[in-house]
Design a protein around this motif. Sequence first.
Motif, PDB file in Angstrom:
ATOM      1  N   ASN A 130       0.821  -1.207   0.000  1.00 22.89           N
ATOM      2  CA  ASN A 130       0.000   0.000   0.000  1.00 22.89           C
ATOM      3  C   ASN A 130       0.857   1.260   0.000  1.00 22.89           C
ATOM      4  O   ASN A 130       0.497   2.266  -0.634  1.00 22.89           O
ATOM      5  CB  ASN A 130      -0.948  -0.014   1.200  1.00 22.89           C
ATOM      6  N   GLU A 131       1.997   1.218   0.676  1.00 24.94           N
ATOM      7  CA  GLU A 131       2.913   2.353   0.650  1.00 24.94           C
ATOM      8  C   GLU A 131       3.483   2.550  -0.748  1.00 24.94           C
ATOM      9  O   GLU A 131       3.606   3.687  -1.235  1.00 24.94           O
ATOM     10  CB  GLU A 131       4.040   2.142   1.660  1.00 24.94           C
ATOM     11  N   GLN A 132       3.840   1.442  -1.417  1.00 22.58           N
ATOM     12  CA  GLN A 132       4.366   1.524  -2.777  1.00 22.58           C
ATOM     13  C   GLN A 132       3.309   2.060  -3.742  1.00 22.58           C
ATOM     14  O   GLN A 132       3.613   2.866  -4.625  1.00 22.58           O
ATOM     15  CB  GLN A 132       4.848   0.142  -3.225  1.00 22.58           C
ATOM     16  N   PHE A 133       2.075   1.618  -3.554  1.00 19.46           N
ATOM     17  CA  PHE A 133       0.977   2.075  -4.400  1.00 19.46           C
ATOM     18  C   PHE A 133       0.778   3.583  -4.236  1.00 19.46           C
ATOM     19  O   PHE A 133       0.643   4.324  -5.224  1.00 19.46           O
ATOM     20  CB  PHE A 133      -0.301   1.317  -4.028  1.00 19.46           C
ATOM     21  N   GLU A 134       0.762   4.037  -2.977  1.00 16.61           N
ATOM     22  CA  GLU A 134       0.572   5.464  -2.703  1.00 16.61           C
ATOM     23  C   GLU A 134       1.721   6.284  -3.270  1.00 16.61           C
ATOM     24  O   GLU A 134       1.516   7.374  -3.808  1.00 16.61           O
ATOM     25  CB  GLU A 134       0.451   5.692  -1.198  1.00 16.61           C
ATOM     26  N   LEU A 172       1.281   6.814  -6.956  1.00 13.32           N
ATOM     27  CA  LEU A 172       0.288   7.847  -7.273  1.00 13.32           C
ATOM     28  C   LEU A 172       0.799   9.248  -6.932  1.00 13.32           C
ATOM     29  O   LEU A 172       0.481  10.217  -7.631  1.00 13.32           O
ATOM     30  CB  LEU A 172      -1.016   7.558  -6.529  1.00 13.32           C
ATOM     31  N   ARG A 173       1.602   9.366  -5.870  1.00 14.04           N
ATOM     32  CA  ARG A 173       2.187  10.668  -5.530  1.00 14.04           C
ATOM     33  C   ARG A 173       3.144  11.126  -6.625  1.00 14.04           C
ATOM     34  O   ARG A 173       3.155  12.308  -6.994  1.00 14.04           O
ATOM     35  CB  ARG A 173       2.939  10.601  -4.193  1.00 14.04           C
ATOM     36  N   GLN A 174       3.931  10.191  -7.139  1.00 13.41           N
ATOM     37  CA  GLN A 174       4.856  10.553  -8.213  1.00 13.41           C
ATOM     38  C   GLN A 174       4.105  10.917  -9.496  1.00 13.41           C
ATOM     39  O   GLN A 174       4.573  11.736 -10.283  1.00 13.41           O
ATOM     40  CB  GLN A 174       5.838   9.406  -8.477  1.00 13.41           C
ATOM     41  N   GLU A 175       2.945  10.316  -9.673  1.00 14.89           N
ATOM     42  CA  GLU A 175       2.109  10.686 -10.810  1.00 14.89           C
ATOM     43  C   GLU A 175       1.665  12.142 -10.672  1.00 14.89           C
ATOM     44  O   GLU A 175       1.739  12.924 -11.630  1.00 14.89           O
ATOM     45  CB  GLU A 175       0.903   9.760 -10.893  1.00 14.89           C
ATOM     46  N   LYS A 176       1.212  12.506  -9.477  1.00 15.35           N
ATOM     47  CA  LYS A 176       0.776  13.884  -9.244  1.00 15.35           C
ATOM     48  C   LYS A 176       1.934  14.861  -9.397  1.00 15.35           C
ATOM     49  O   LYS A 176       1.750  16.006  -9.824  1.00 15.35           O
ATOM     50  CB  LYS A 176       0.165  14.002  -7.853  1.00 15.35           C
ATOM     51  N   ALA A 177       3.132  14.394  -9.063  1.00 17.62           N
ATOM     52  CA  ALA A 177       4.314  15.249  -9.176  1.00 17.62           C
ATOM     53  C   ALA A 177       4.772  15.397 -10.619  1.00 17.62           C
ATOM     54  O   ALA A 177       5.657  16.220 -10.915  1.00 17.62           O
ATOM     55  CB  ALA A 177       5.444  14.684  -8.323  1.00 17.62           C
ATOM     56  N   GLY A 178       4.198  14.601 -11.513  1.00 17.38           N
ATOM     57  CA  GLY A 178       4.512  14.715 -12.923  1.00 17.38           C
ATOM     58  C   GLY A 178       5.700  13.902 -13.394  1.00 17.38           C
ATOM     59  O   GLY A 178       6.155  14.047 -14.531  1.00 17.38           O
TER      60      GLY A 178
END
Length: 282
Positions: free
Chosen positions: A221-225, A228-234
């Motif tokens: 779950n930490e890896q998944f989050e 997604l955070r790196q996705e938001k960071a572009g």
Amino acid sequence: MTGLVLEGGAMRGIFTAGVLDVFMENGIKFDNVIGVSAGACFGCNFVSGQEGRTIRYNMKYAKDKRYCSFSSLLRTGDIFGAEFCYHTLPNELDRFDEEAFIASGVPFYVVVTDVDTGEAGYHRMESASYEELEWMRASSSMPLVSNIVHIDGGRYLDGGVADSIPLKASEALGCARNVTVLTKPRGYRKSADRSMPIIRRKYRDYPNLVHAMQVRHIAYNEQFEYCLRQEKAGTNFVICPKSPLPIGHICHDPLVMRETYDLGRSEAEELMPALERFLEQA
């Protein structure tokens, strides 16, 4: 550099196969590829440029007991036949193009879990020799239904135990921008493994492995989050199913395989314009 990160998920990886075939059709390239379990098994075909190979051999051998069956598990300790899947099939029945794989020049890493330390290992496959294909088998050897794989004095199982989504590993290899293909939808979160009592008994001689499996849901779950955070960071582009896939870890139905594959194709085709813009920024 731009990296491609491929989650595992056993037969859910057929979704990834659909995505990768669309990548090949559109000439999408990466500087580095890292895969876990099915992500490794199917991702190698992307590096070798063998469009359609993954879905072809999975559908053809879906009901072959040598490929995947409980009879194989009972006879050999591996639900996916070790010799058939990782040696006979790629060397004789549906040949893996080793020459193209090497000629691509693309570094290809498979993730394994060291059963003695409980930690992830990242092995770069240089060829399709017997030993190199054993690393791929190790990456895909699911606990409880697979034998521990012995390579060069080390002992290994499914890379997903220690690192299911190796985005940080890809970044550590120098890939500042990544495309990550997941086999679970965005809302998925892993729960604690209910088979832990069996795991503790079976792997009582490997306490670090047992611990890794006990906390696997937390790590996942930490890896998944993080993904997604790196996705938001572009810096990360995520491709995943919109809803749970119709296929499980094991599947013997070619039609379900085709349905799952087509879902991967559909998702990749839909996201292709955005993906091409993301890659142009690299």
